[in-house]
Write an enzyme that holds these catalytic residues in place. Structure first.
Site, PDB file in Angstrom:
ATOM      1  N   LEU A   8     -83.417   7.509  81.284  1.00 13.41           N
ATOM      2  CA  LEU A   8     -82.229   6.918  80.674  1.00 13.41           C
ATOM      3  C   LEU A   8     -81.353   7.974  80.003  1.00 13.41           C
ATOM      4  CD1 LEU A   8     -83.893   3.735  79.169  1.00 13.41           C
ATOM      5  CD2 LEU A   8     -82.431   3.869  81.209  1.00 13.41           C
ATOM      6  N   GLY A  12     -78.381   8.181  84.137  1.00 15.45           N
ATOM      7  CA  GLY A  12     -79.239   7.041  84.396  1.00 15.45           C
ATOM      8  C   GLY A  12     -78.815   5.813  83.609  1.00 15.45           C
ATOM      9  N   SER A 120     -73.319  11.054  93.626  1.00 14.24           N
ATOM     10  CA  SER A 120     -72.219  11.839  93.079  1.00 14.24           C
ATOM     11  C   SER A 120     -71.300  10.923  92.286  1.00 14.24           C
ATOM     12  CB  SER A 120     -71.433  12.524  94.202  1.00 14.24           C
ATOM     13  OG  SER A 120     -70.391  13.311  93.684  1.00 14.24           O
ATOM     14  N   GLY A 121     -70.723  11.455  91.246  1.00 15.07           N
ATOM     15  CA  GLY A 121     -69.812  10.663  90.427  1.00 15.07           C
ATOM     16  C   GLY A 121     -69.808  11.099  88.981  1.00 15.07           C
ATOM     17  N   LYS A 172     -76.417  15.229 100.228  1.00 15.29           N
ATOM     18  CA  LYS A 172     -75.935  15.531  98.875  1.00 15.29           C
ATOM     19  C   LYS A 172     -76.007  17.030  98.596  1.00 15.29           C
ATOM     20  CE  LYS A 172     -74.649  14.678  94.584  1.00 15.29           C
ATOM     21  NZ  LYS A 172     -75.235  15.663  93.705  1.00 15.29           N
ATOM     22  N   HIS A 175     -73.022  18.470 100.210  1.00 15.27           N
ATOM     23  CA  HIS A 175     -71.894  18.025  99.381  1.00 15.27           C
ATOM     24  C   HIS A 175     -71.710  18.967  98.199  1.00 15.27           C
ATOM     25  CE1 HIS A 175     -70.685  15.902  95.665  1.00 15.27           C
ATOM     26  NE2 HIS A 175     -69.904  15.141  96.403  1.00 15.27           N
ATOM     27  N   ASN A 176     -72.803  19.290  97.521  1.00 19.96           N
ATOM     28  CA  ASN A 176     -72.707  20.170  96.354  1.00 19.96           C
ATOM     29  C   ASN A 176     -72.352  21.600  96.743  1.00 19.96           C
ATOM     30  OD1 ASN A 176     -73.508  17.889  94.982  1.00 19.96           O
ATOM     31  ND2 ASN A 176     -74.954  18.967  93.676  1.00 19.96           N
ATOM     32  N   GLU A 179     -68.762  21.625  97.168  1.00 23.66           N
ATOM     33  CA  GLU A 179     -68.174  21.568  95.829  1.00 23.66           C
ATOM     34  C   GLU A 179     -68.108  22.958  95.191  1.00 23.66           C
ATOM     35  OE1 GLU A 179     -69.819  19.961  91.583  1.00 23.66           O
ATOM     36  OE2 GLU A 179     -70.020  18.601  93.287  1.00 23.66           O
ATOM     37  N   TYR A 180     -69.171  23.749  95.381  1.00 20.53           N
ATOM     38  CA  TYR A 180     -69.175  25.115  94.850  1.00 20.53           C
ATOM     39  C   TYR A 180     -67.961  25.887  95.365  1.00 20.53           C
ATOM     40  CZ  TYR A 180     -73.979  25.253  92.919  1.00 20.53           C
ATOM     41  OH  TYR A 180     -75.107  25.077  92.178  1.00 20.53           O
TER      42      TYR A 180
END
Length: 300
Positions: A8, A12, A120-121, A172, A175-176, A179-180
Site C-alpha cells: 500500500l 498501490g 504505467s501512469g 513494460k 516501454h521504460n 522512456e529513458y
C-alpha cells in the site's frame, strides 16, 4: 469484484482507491501500520497480515502485488500456502520478465494463476487511469477484465493482454527503455536552449508552445512544462538521476537479441554518468589531451 492489494505504497494505494471508486471491494495489506491506516482512511479495507487478507476474500481469490521486484519471491513464498487452486496472483510491479516466467510456472504447478501487469501512469494514475500491459493465460486475464477496465483510462483503451506469462513485464520493460531515450532527448534539447544566453529564451514558454500542435508533444513534455513553470532554473535539484533497473534490462535484452539500441543505451549511460562526483575517466581524458597535445589541465 473483490481483490486483495499487497503493498500500500503510493502507487498501490492509488490503484486500490481507483478500484474502490469504480465500485470494487479492495482489502489491502502492507507491513507498515501507517500505510494500512492511511489506506483505511481512503476507503480501502486493511488487513493486519497476509493470512488475514486471504481469509477476507471470497474464492476464487485475486491478489494484486505492488511490491518491489526484489520482494516478490519472498511475498509469494509466504502467500502460496494460504491460497487454493483457482486463485490468481497479479504482479503489477516492475519485475524482470524472466522471473515472471519462472514464477508463473511455479504457481501453475499448484493450480494457481499468475498474471503480470506492466503498469504505467505513476502518481497521475488515480485521476487519469493506468496503462496496463498484461501477460498470462487468456482465461485468467478475461476473468479479471472488470478490474483492468476500471484501472485503465477507459474500459476500451489503455490496456490489453499482450501475450503469455512474462509478456506484460517484457513490454513494460521496453516501454521504460523508450522512456529513458525520450526523457534524455528532452533534457538535452532544453539544455541547449538554455545555454543560448544571448536569446534569453524562456524555457517554460517554449515547452508550452511545443505542447500544442508540435510533433514532439507528449505527456513527458507536459510534465516538463509543469516543472519549468514551478522552478525555471531547477534550483535545489541535484544533477543525479536514478534508474529503476528496467533500462539496464532493456539494453541487455537488445544485446541478447542482436538489436541495435544506441539511443536507449546512451540514455542509460548518461544516468550512470550523472552520479559521478569525481570522474576518474574525465581526469584521464584531460591527462591524455595534455600528454599528446599539451592542452591545459584545470586544477581541482
Amino acid at each position: 469484484m473483490e481483490l486483495g492489494m499487497v503493498g500500500l505504497g503510493r502507487m498501490g494505494a492509488n490503484m486500490a482507491e481507483r478500484l474502490v471508486r469504480g465500485g470494487h471491494t479492495v482489502v489491502g495489506f502492507d507491513p507498515g501500520a501507517a500505510a494500512r491506516e492511511q489506506a483505511a482512511a481512503r476507503g480501502i479495507g486493511a488487513a493486519a497480515s497476509l493470512a488475514e487478507l486471504v481469509a477476507a476474500l471470497p474464492a476464487p481469490r485475486t491478489l494484486w502485488l505492488m511490491v518491489p521486484a526484489g520482494a516478490v519471491d519472498a511475498t509469494l513464498a509466504e502467500l502460496r500456502p494460504l491460497l487454493a487452486a483457482g486463485d490468481t496472483v497479479v504482479d503489477g510491479g516492475n519485475s524482470n520478465y524472466k522471473d515472471t516466467v519462472r514464477r508463473a510456472g511455479e504457481l501453475l504447478a499448484h493450480d494457481l494463476h499468475y498474471v503480470d501487469s506492466g503498469t504505467s501512469g505513476g502518481v497521475w494514475g488515480l485521476q487519469e487511469g493506468y496503462s496496463l500491459m498484461i501477460g498470462g493465460e487468456e482465461a485468467a486475464v478475461e476473468r479479471l477484465r472488470p478490474i483492468f477496465e476500471t484501472l485503465a483510462p477507459a474500459a476500451e483503451r489503455g490496456w490489453g493482454r499482450v501475450g503469455p506469462s512474462g509478456a506484460g513485464h517484457f513490454t513494460k520493460m521496453i516501454h521504460n527503455g523508450i522512456e529513458y531515450g525520450m526523457m534524455q532527448a528532452y533534457a538535452e534539447g532544453f539544455a541547449i536552449l538554455g545555454r543560448k544566453a544571448e536569446f534569453g529564451l524562456d524555457l517554460h514558454q517554449i515547452a508550452q508552445i511545443w505542447r500544442h500542435g508540435s510533433v514532439v508533444r507528449s505527456w513527458l513534455l507536459d510534465l516538463s512544462a509543469d516543472a519549468l513553470g514551478k522552478n525555471p532554473d531547477l534550483q535545489g535539484i541535484a544533477p543525479y538521476v536514478e534508474d529503476s533497473g528496467e533500462g539496464r534490462w532493456t539494453v541487455a535484452e537488445a544485446i541478447d537479441l542482436d538489436v541495435s539500441a544506441p539511443v536507449i543505451t546512451a540514455s542509460l549511460m548518461e544516468r550512470l554518468r550523472s552520479r559521478e562526483k569525481d570522474s576518474f575517466a574525465d581526469k584521464l581524458l584531460a591527462a591524455m589531451r595534455n600528454e599528446f597535445g599539451g592542452h591545459a589541465i584545470r586544477k581541482e
